[in-house]
Structures are given as structure tokens and as C-alpha cells.
Design a protein around this motif. Structure first.
Motif, PDB file in Angstrom:
ATOM      1  N   LEU A 367       0.829  -1.211   0.000  1.00 37.40           N
ATOM      2  CA  LEU A 367       0.000   0.000   0.000  1.00 37.40           C
ATOM      3  C   LEU A 367       0.855   1.248   0.000  1.00 37.40           C
ATOM      4  CD1 LEU A 367      -2.831   1.336   0.319  1.00 37.40           C
ATOM      5  CD2 LEU A 367      -2.493   1.163   2.800  1.00 37.40           C
ATOM      6  N   THR A 368       1.925   1.259   0.800  1.00 42.19           N
ATOM      7  CA  THR A 368       2.817   2.427   0.845  1.00 42.19           C
ATOM      8  C   THR A 368       3.517   2.643  -0.486  1.00 42.19           C
ATOM      9  OG1 THR A 368       3.183   2.036   3.214  1.00 42.19           O
ATOM     10  CG2 THR A 368       4.753   3.463   2.083  1.00 42.19           C
ATOM     11  N   ALA A 369       3.918   1.543  -1.146  1.00 41.60           N
ATOM     12  CA  ALA A 369       4.571   1.673  -2.451  1.00 41.60           C
ATOM     13  C   ALA A 369       3.630   2.294  -3.476  1.00 41.60           C
ATOM     14  CB  ALA A 369       5.064   0.310  -2.918  1.00 41.60           C
ATOM     15  N   VAL A 370       2.388   1.820  -3.506  1.00 44.38           N
ATOM     16  CA  VAL A 370       1.400   2.401  -4.432  1.00 44.38           C
ATOM     17  C   VAL A 370       1.132   3.860  -4.090  1.00 44.38           C
ATOM     18  CG1 VAL A 370      -0.998   2.257  -5.232  1.00 44.38           C
ATOM     19  CG2 VAL A 370       0.343   0.175  -4.903  1.00 44.38           C
ATOM     20  N   TYR A 371       1.053   4.145  -2.802  1.00 42.58           N
ATOM     21  CA  TYR A 371       0.805   5.528  -2.365  1.00 42.58           C
ATOM     22  C   TYR A 371       1.929   6.456  -2.801  1.00 42.58           C
ATOM     23  CZ  TYR A 371       0.991   9.458   0.888  1.00 42.58           C
ATOM     24  OH  TYR A 371       1.113  10.713   1.436  1.00 42.58           O
ATOM     25  N   LEU A 372       3.184   6.026  -2.623  1.00 39.26           N
ATOM     26  CA  LEU A 372       4.322   6.872  -2.992  1.00 39.26           C
ATOM     27  C   LEU A 372       4.357   7.135  -4.494  1.00 39.26           C
ATOM     28  CD1 LEU A 372       7.115   5.404  -0.682  1.00 39.26           C
ATOM     29  CD2 LEU A 372       5.868   7.556  -0.403  1.00 39.26           C
ATOM     30  N   LEU A 373       4.041   6.131  -5.291  1.00 40.48           N
ATOM     31  CA  LEU A 373       4.003   6.337  -6.739  1.00 40.48           C
ATOM     32  C   LEU A 373       2.890   7.309  -7.127  1.00 40.48           C
ATOM     33  CD1 LEU A 373       4.601   2.678  -8.015  1.00 40.48           C
ATOM     34  CD2 LEU A 373       6.207   4.595  -8.071  1.00 40.48           C
ATOM     35  N   ALA A 374       1.724   7.134  -6.517  1.00 42.93           N
ATOM     36  CA  ALA A 374       0.592   7.997  -6.855  1.00 42.93           C
ATOM     37  C   ALA A 374       0.826   9.430  -6.404  1.00 42.93           C
ATOM     38  CB  ALA A 374      -0.691   7.446  -6.226  1.00 42.93           C
ATOM     39  N   ILE A 375       1.418   9.602  -5.209  1.00 42.79           N
ATOM     40  CA  ILE A 375       1.596  10.957  -4.692  1.00 42.79           C
ATOM     41  C   ILE A 375       2.646  11.710  -5.473  1.00 42.79           C
ATOM     42  CG2 ILE A 375       3.409  10.609  -2.953  1.00 42.79           C
ATOM     43  CD1 ILE A 375       0.117  12.588  -2.557  1.00 42.79           C
ATOM     44  N   GLN A 376       3.632  11.000  -6.022  1.00 42.40           N
ATOM     45  CA  GLN A 376       4.614  11.667  -6.871  1.00 42.40           C
ATOM     46  C   GLN A 376       3.939  12.252  -8.106  1.00 42.40           C
ATOM     47  OE1 GLN A 376       7.845  12.306  -6.336  1.00 42.40           O
ATOM     48  NE2 GLN A 376       7.679  11.390  -4.305  1.00 42.40           N
ATOM     49  N   TYR A 377       3.011  11.508  -8.676  1.00 44.48           N
ATOM     50  CA  TYR A 377       2.287  12.008  -9.852  1.00 44.48           C
ATOM     51  C   TYR A 377       1.419  13.201  -9.480  1.00 44.48           C
ATOM     52  CZ  TYR A 377      -1.142  12.146 -13.627  1.00 44.48           C
ATOM     53  OH  TYR A 377      -1.963  12.558 -14.633  1.00 44.48           O
ATOM     54  N   PHE A 378       0.682  13.099  -8.355  1.00 49.11           N
ATOM     55  CA  PHE A 378      -0.173  14.198  -7.935  1.00 49.11           C
ATOM     56  C   PHE A 378       0.635  15.463  -7.652  1.00 49.11           C
ATOM     57  CE2 PHE A 378      -3.518  11.040  -6.200  1.00 49.11           C
ATOM     58  CZ  PHE A 378      -4.084  10.962  -7.464  1.00 49.11           C
ATOM     59  N   THR A 379       1.757  15.298  -6.966  1.00 49.95           N
ATOM     60  CA  THR A 379       2.570  16.457  -6.618  1.00 49.95           C
ATOM     61  C   THR A 379       3.159  17.117  -7.856  1.00 49.95           C
ATOM     62  OG1 THR A 379       3.144  15.344  -4.547  1.00 49.95           O
ATOM     63  CG2 THR A 379       4.451  17.253  -5.150  1.00 49.95           C
ATOM     64  N   ARG A 380       3.653  16.298  -8.787  1.00 52.01           N
ATOM     65  CA  ARG A 380       4.210  16.852 -10.027  1.00 52.01           C
ATOM     66  C   ARG A 380       3.125  17.576 -10.831  1.00 52.01           C
ATOM     67  NH1 ARG A 380       6.012  12.524 -11.763  1.00 52.01           N
ATOM     68  NH2 ARG A 380       8.071  12.650 -10.786  1.00 52.01           N
ATOM     69  N   MET A 381       1.945  16.991 -10.886  1.00 53.07           N
ATOM     70  CA  MET A 381       0.851  17.631 -11.604  1.00 53.07           C
ATOM     71  C   MET A 381       0.448  18.942 -10.925  1.00 53.07           C
ATOM     72  SD  MET A 381      -2.902  16.047 -12.523  1.00 53.07           S
ATOM     73  CE  MET A 381      -3.338  15.932 -10.774  1.00 53.07           C
ATOM     74  N   GLY A 382       0.382  18.928  -9.579  1.00 52.25           N
ATOM     75  CA  GLY A 382       0.045  20.158  -8.864  1.00 52.25           C
ATOM     76  C   GLY A 382       1.078  21.242  -9.053  1.00 52.25           C
ATOM     77  N   GLY A 383       2.369  20.858  -9.098  1.00 45.85           N
ATOM     78  CA  GLY A 383       3.421  21.834  -9.341  1.00 45.85           C
ATOM     79  C   GLY A 383       3.305  22.470 -10.719  1.00 45.85           C
ATOM     80  N   LYS A 384       3.022  21.662 -11.739  1.00 43.79           N
ATOM     81  CA  LYS A 384       2.872  22.210 -13.091  1.00 43.79           C
ATOM     82  C   LYS A 384       1.677  23.153 -13.181  1.00 43.79           C
ATOM     83  CE  LYS A 384       5.069  18.304 -15.458  1.00 43.79           C
ATOM     84  NZ  LYS A 384       4.885  17.189 -16.426  1.00 43.79           N
ATOM     85  N   ILE A 385       0.576  22.779 -12.519  1.00 40.55           N
ATOM     86  CA  ILE A 385      -0.591  23.671 -12.513  1.00 40.55           C
ATOM     87  C   ILE A 385      -0.253  24.979 -11.810  1.00 40.55           C
ATOM     88  CG2 ILE A 385      -2.937  23.947 -11.629  1.00 40.55           C
ATOM     89  CD1 ILE A 385      -3.326  20.937 -12.026  1.00 40.55           C
ATOM     90  N   SER A 386       0.497  24.899 -10.699  1.00 40.37           N
ATOM     91  CA  SER A 386       0.880  26.113  -9.971  1.00 40.37           C
ATOM     92  C   SER A 386       1.742  27.020 -10.832  1.00 40.37           C
ATOM     93  CB  SER A 386       1.629  25.734  -8.689  1.00 40.37           C
ATOM     94  OG  SER A 386       0.829  24.943  -7.841  1.00 40.37           O
ATOM     95  N   VAL A 387       2.678  26.433 -11.587  1.00 43.64           N
ATOM     96  CA  VAL A 387       3.539  27.231 -12.457  1.00 43.64           C
ATOM     97  C   VAL A 387       2.707  27.951 -13.518  1.00 43.64           C
ATOM     98  CG1 VAL A 387       5.367  27.094 -14.186  1.00 43.64           C
ATOM     99  CG2 VAL A 387       5.587  25.836 -12.047  1.00 43.64           C
ATOM    100  N   LYS A 388       1.735  27.241 -14.101  1.00 37.22           N
ATOM    101  CA  LYS A 388       0.896  27.875 -15.129  1.00 37.22           C
ATOM    102  C   LYS A 388       0.046  28.995 -14.541  1.00 37.22           C
ATOM    103  CE  LYS A 388       0.637  23.850 -18.184  1.00 37.22           C
ATOM    104  NZ  LYS A 388      -0.250  22.843 -18.835  1.00 37.22           N
TER     105      LYS A 388
END
Length: 672
Positions: A367-388
């Protein structure tokens, strides 16, 4: 020209990367590179062409005279030997004046004897190479890949070549002598754990990176007190006084945090005043006195009326732009906050709940492995939205945009890092699981991050170097008996990764990730201090290693960063202050959970004392911050005297200008 120009009295500090055309004399595309080299030499730059395995590199150096004339064109303001009048010896310092090359002896040199810092030299290089324009009245035709390139009058040659792909990149080079000296005195110096050569770091990397390491050193040194206190609380049995130990520990921590940041503000002001000599203000920050128009048909009174009208119109425009920027920031902040609440919060709570109810350790690991993979995607997506979103805020400068990005992205990381811990601590009151999570975050996560922080750049560099050698071997053919050509030093630096942020590389540098790591650590140890006092000792040991690891990363693993002159930690200071307030609330709740084991939440004397203590600590946070002055007295006095002297000079200049216009007006009237 010698390949090692450093031995001849100059250092190559800038490199331009172009395609590898230099070896093929019949390739007509090489004409563009030759034109570029000729134009660079016309600017007075020292040029050396180096052919690498994959690309060709144009290394640039400059004499002090060329840099001095560029600094004069940029109107740098530098400190002089002209001192303020009526000052004591303690406040003795020179006045800042626009730099003039003919008067170079009047300007103060840096402690290492050089006239310009790295930040100033980098701006001069940019001014010189991007200032190459077509001065002809007609278009110059250049050939590129059997096509004609139009170099129009007034157009920058560098930007033209960057647009069509002739120039791949322009990047700064390491100074090998200074780099090796910093390796000995900084990265590999373990004799004093927190001591760092801040002046040398500022001279080589710029004020912003020097300020980060000054903060990290002071933070680590101050961390020794709560680390010793936490070890005592964790290991010593106080018997009947054990109930009072955690409240006392909590009060000491908040007082420590408040005093630390107040004294950091003082130190930051002192550092800014001391390191001001390393960077100069450009023409945009230069004081411009209002000049009156020389007109033969208007009186001075009419000119003053016109200036007042223009001033009112400019004021209205500034106010309109200010409110527009504020509304855009509010809109973007609301969008980010609602996205975090509606999207990330349910996801984080779901993970924390599943982690709590699952009994199998293997399922928890998966569960932690899946969570870490998913949160990396969410964080990267949120960062790109913030930059825009930030691009539409129309902020005044790069640092304001960077601070806006810091606030938005920290919201994502705050929810990701702490919401699960809040769930274990406050809802389930499972202190055993809470301690396990804290140990995992502080020990395993930080150790892994420190290893990856240095190993990933090295592996990336090694892979690029291997691929370059393999490609050259493939081009030569497997039957070739030629000895493999060594990679030039400039190409090795080009293959190294740049010091950039993992999120928002457009407007932030690598300090974003370094500060984010410190902030998340500070929040972890402060907000749950009463549950795990030993965390401060782990944090102190980690920070001691972090100083040398970050220094080694900058000196060995990364390219030389582009210098920045910002002398504060910016938005991160406000985030640290926010975490102090949060720690008061969370630790008060933890103490309430510890002393109210039955969960009745009755206002017994103990719980009432905790509520009173929370209010007292909030008063300490906002009250004690006014007791310690944020600036040392000598900094305040020096700035006041500088401002007074500048005001007197500008007032005299304005009066002479107005008097000159008045005399000119009456002379014209008399001649008529």
C-alpha cells in the motif's frame, strides 16, 4: 591559444554549446559558428573553441577592462572609498555610486582582491554576448543546413541562433582553482561541524546560495539544544515529576523556535549588509531624480503642472496593476486550496485509514509503495498547474513568482506529509503507530533522500558520459583501432545536471528542494515533539551531514548554478513561522490526549492547564517576536546614514536642475 587559460591570468567562465561542425571544414553550416566567434572577439572576449565527443564548445573569458566597461554600461552601483560625514569609526563605510571604468580605483574591491563578484561578472557576460546585434542597415544572410538565415538589423545574434538550434545552451563554468579550494575548506572540512566559509561561498555562488548555507549552519548549531533536551526527556526517568516533563519540554521548544527565528532575522540583516559588496543594483533600481524639460515655450510653473498630471496618471496605473495582481493571486490561491481539500485530502485520509486497519505488514508495504508512486504524480501535476497559474499573476520579478510558487507547492507537500500523522495522533490516538511513522519519515526517508540526492546526479552524469563514448565508438566503427579520445573538461561539465528544482524549473533553482526538505523536517519534529522527543537528535545528526552533502553536490555533482542576489530565505521564513503556530496547536492536542486517556474531554485541572499553556505560548510567539530587534543597531544606523546622504545629494541635484531651468527660461526671455 593555450587550453588551460587559467595559467595565463584569465579564467573561462562561460561556455556556449553548438553542434559539432568544427571538424568538418566543408560543412557550410560552420559559417554561422565562425560569424559568432568573430562577433564575440569584436566584443573583446577571449574565445577558445573545444571539440568534444558530441558537441563543440565555445569557452569565453574576459579581461577586467572589458568587464569594467560592461559594468559601466549596466550602471552598476558599487561601494566607493567616499565615506559619509559625521560618522563614528564603527559605522564607517563608503557610499554606493554608479560604476565608471575610468574611476575604477575609487571603488572598493572584494576581500579576495577582485573588482567584481561572480554575480556581477555573470551579468556582464550576459550583457556582452546577448548584446551582439546586427549594426548594419541591411539584413545579413547566413547559411545553415543549406538554408539562408536572415540576421535582421538590430536583432540579437545569440537569440537568433538559439531560436533556430545553432546554439544549444549557454551555461557557466566552474573555476577549477576556487572549486578545489572550496572542496578543501568547506565540503571536506569536518573539523568544525557547522562552520562554513560564507564569504567564499558568496563570492563563488552568489548571495542566495550563501544565505541558504548560513541559515542551515545556524539552524544546525541551534538544534543542538533541543537535541540534548530531547535525549534527556526520552532516556531519563523523572519519577513523580514525569507528568510535568512534557509540558516543560514543550514550552522550552516553542521558546527556542521563537528566539531562533528572531536571531536569524538579525543575522540575515547583518549578512545582507556584509555581503552587499558582492552584488550591485542594476539600472532598474537606480535612483532617478525627476528631470524638468528644457522648453522654450513653457515656464517652470507649467512644467511643474505637467509633472503633477503625469504623476497622478502613473499613480492610477500602478494602483490598477497592483489590484489586478492581487485579485489574480487570490483567485489562484483559492483554486489551489480547494483542489487540495477536494482532491488530495480524501486521498490522504483514505491511505491513512487503510494503513491503520490493515494488519499484514506485507500489505502495508505494498500500500505504501502504491501511495508513494501515486503521490509523486499528484505532486508533479500540482506543481505544473501552480507554475501555469503563476504566469498569469503578472508578478514584478522572478523572486515574487518564486515565492508564490513556494506557497502553493508547500500546500501540496503539507497535506501529503502531515495529514496521515494527524490521523494517527488525533483521531485514533495510536501513539505507537505515530512513533513508527515518525521514525520511518525521519530515519528511512531522510537517509534515502540524502543518498538519492547525490547518487542520482552522479548516475545521470555517468550514463550520459557512457552514451557519448558509445556513440563516438559506433560512428568510428567497431573495427577502428584508434585510442578513445578523452572527454574535455568543459564537456564533462555540460553533461552534469543543472542545479534546478524538481517542480517549477522555470522560475526556481535547486534551493527549492533543499529548503523544502528542511521545512518538512522542522514541521515533523516540532508538531509532534511531545510524542517523540528523540526526533531532534536525529534531525541534528542529519543536518550536520546535510551541510557537507549539499556542498559536495554543488561542487562535484552539479553544474555551476546561475547566481542570484536575493539575500533572504523569502517565503520559507513565513512557512517556518506558520509551522511554529501549528506546533503549538498540535502539541497541546497531543498533551490533552496523553492526560485524558478515557477520552471524556472534561475540563479537569490538567486539561485546563494545557489550554492556558496554549494561549500563553501563542502570546510568547507573537509577543516575544517584538522583544528582540530584527536588525542589529549598526545595520539600522548604517542604512539610515546612507539614506540621509543619498537624500541630501538628490535634493541638491534637483535644486540645481530646477535653478538651471529657471535661469535658462529667463535667459531665453531676455534674448527675445
Amino acid at each position: 591559444m593555450s587550453e588551460h587559460g587559467e595559467k595565463e591570468g584569465f579564467v573561462f567562465e562561460i561556455a556556449i554549446v553548438v553542434p559539432k561542425w568544427g571538424e568538418n571544414k566543408l560543412d557550410e553550416s560552420g559559417e554561422c559558428i565562425q560569424v559568432l566567434v568573430d562577433e564575440l572577439k569584436k566584443k573583446g572576449l577571449i574565445v577558445e573553441r573545444v571539440v568534444g565527443l558530441q558537441n563543440e564548445f565555445i569557452k569565453l573569458a574576459a579581461t577586467i577592462e572589458v568587464l569594467g566597461k560592461a559594468a559601466a554600461e549596466l550602471r552598476f552601483r558599487k561601494r566607493t572609498f567616499i565615506f559619509l560625514t559625521h560618522v563614528t569609526e564603527f559605522f564607517l563605510q563608503g557610499i554606493d555610486f554608479p560604476f565608471e571604468w575610468d574611476e575604477a580605483e575609487a571603488f572598493v574591491r572584494l576581500p579576495d582582491g577582485s573588482l567584481f563578484s561572480w554575480c556581477e561578472r555573470f551579468r556582464c557576460y550576459n550583457h556582452l554576448i546577448y548584446g551582439i546585434v546586427n549594426t548594419e542597415k541591411s539584413t545579413v544572410l547566413l547559411k545553415y543546413n543549406s538554408k539562408e538565415v536572415d540576421w535582421k538589423p538590430g536583432e540579437s545574434l545569440i537569440r537568433k541562433f538559439e531560436a533556430i538550434g545553432i546554439i544549444k545552451e549557454v551555461f557557466p563554468l566552474h573555476d577549477e582553482n576556487k572549486r578545489k579550494q572550496l572542496l578543501r575548506s568547506w565540503a571536506m572540512n569536518w573539523l568544525d561541524f557547522t562552520s562554513q566559509p560564507i564569504d567564499d561561498i558568496c563570492s563563488y555562488y552568489g548571495t542566495k546560495i550563501a544565505t541558504y548555507f548560513a541559515f542551515l549552519g545556524m539552524y544546525t548549531k541551534w538544534m543542538l539544544f533541543p537535541a540534548a533536551l530531547g535525549l534527556t526527556v526520552q532516556l531519563v526517568d523523572f519519577g513523580s515529576l514525569q507528568l510535568f516533563v512534557f509540558p516543560f519540554f514543550f514550552i522550552c521548544l516553542i521558546s527556542w523556535a521563537v528566539m531562533f527565528f528572531q536571531f536569524w532575522k538579525r543575522k540575515c540583516a547583518a549578512i545582507s549588509a556584509r555581503l552587499q559588496i558582492y552584488h550591485s543594483a542594476g539600472a532598474e533600481s537606480e535612483y532617478k531624480s525627476p528631470q524638468t524639460e528644457h522648453s522654450t515655450c513653457r515656464s517652470p510653473t507649467e512644467l511643474m503642472k505637467k509633472q503633477n498630471t503625469d504623476r497622478m496618471r502613473d499613480k492610477a496605473n500602478f494602483q490598477r496593476e497592483e489590484w489586478f495582481r492581487w485579485l489574480m493571486r487570490v483567485r489562484n490561491d483559492v483554486f489551489i486550496i480547494m483542489s487540495i481539500i477536494c482532491l488530495q485530502l480524501p486521498f490522504e485520509l483514505a491511505y491513512a485509514h487503510l494503513y491503520e486497519v490493515i494488519g499484514s505488514d506485507l500489505l502495508k508495504f505494498c500500500l505504501t509503495a502504491v501511495y508513494l508512486l501515486a503521490i509523486q504524480y499528484f505532486t508533479r501535476m500540482g506543481g505544473k498547474i501552480s507554475v501555469k497559474l503563476i504566469k498569469y499573476e503578472n508578478d514584478e520579478n522572478v523572486e515574487r513568482r518564486a515565492n508564490s510558487l513556494v506557497y502553493k507547492v508547500f500546500g501540496l507537500y503539507f497535506m501529503q506529509s502531515y495529514i496521515g500523522i494527524f490521523y494517527h495522533a488525533l483521531l485514533h490516538r495510536n501513539f505507537m503507530t505515530l512513533r513508527q511513522v515518525l521514525i520511518q519519515r525521519l530515519l528511512i526517508s531522510e537517509v534515502i533522500e540524502n543518498i538519492l540526492e547525490n547518487s542520482i546526479p552522479y548516475l545521470s552524469y555517468s550514463f550520459k558520459k557512457f552514451r557519448a563514448r558509445n556513440k563516438l565508438k559506433h560512428e568510428q566503427g567497431s573495427s577502428s583501432t584508434e585510442k578513445p579520445r578523452p572527454i574535455p573538461r568543459v564537456e564533462k561539465e555540460y553533461l552534469k545536471p543543472s542545479y534546478a528544482a524538481s517542480i517549477g524549473q522555470e522560475i526556481e533553482d535547486g534551493l527549492f528542494d533543499d529548503f523544502l526538505e528542511l521545512v518538512l523536517q522542522f514541521g515533523m519534529i516540532m508538531m509532534f515533539a511531545c510524542a517523540f522527543p528523540l526526533a531532534f537528535a536525529f534531525a541534528a545528526v542529519n543536518n550536520i551531514a546535510e551541510i557537507r552533502a549539499d556542498a559536495l553536490k554543488l561542487l562535484v555533482m552539479m553544474r555551476r548554478p546561475i547566481p542570484r542576489a536575493d539575500a533572504t530565505i523569502g517565503a520559507w521564513l513565513n512557512i517556518f513561522q506558520f509551522l511554529i503556530v501549528m506546533s503549538i496547536c498540535t502539541n497541546s492536542a497531543l498533551l490533552a490526549c496523553m492526560y485524558d486517556r478515557e477520552g471524556k474531554w472534561s475540563l479537569s485541572p490538567g486539561l485546563a492547564a494545557i489550554l492556558i499553556m496554549e494561549h500563553v505560548l501563542l502570546f510568547i510567539k507573537f509577543g516575544f517576536s517584538r522583544i528582540v530587534p530584527e536588525e542589529p543597531a549598526w545595520v539600522r544606523e548604517a542604512r539610515r546614514k546612507n539614506a540621509t546622504q543619498a537624500e541630501q545629494m538628490c535634493s541638491r541635484q534637483l535644486l540645481r536642475s530646477i535653478s538651471g531651468d529657471e535661469n535658462r527660461f529667463w535667459e531665453i526671455k531676455k534674448n527675445e
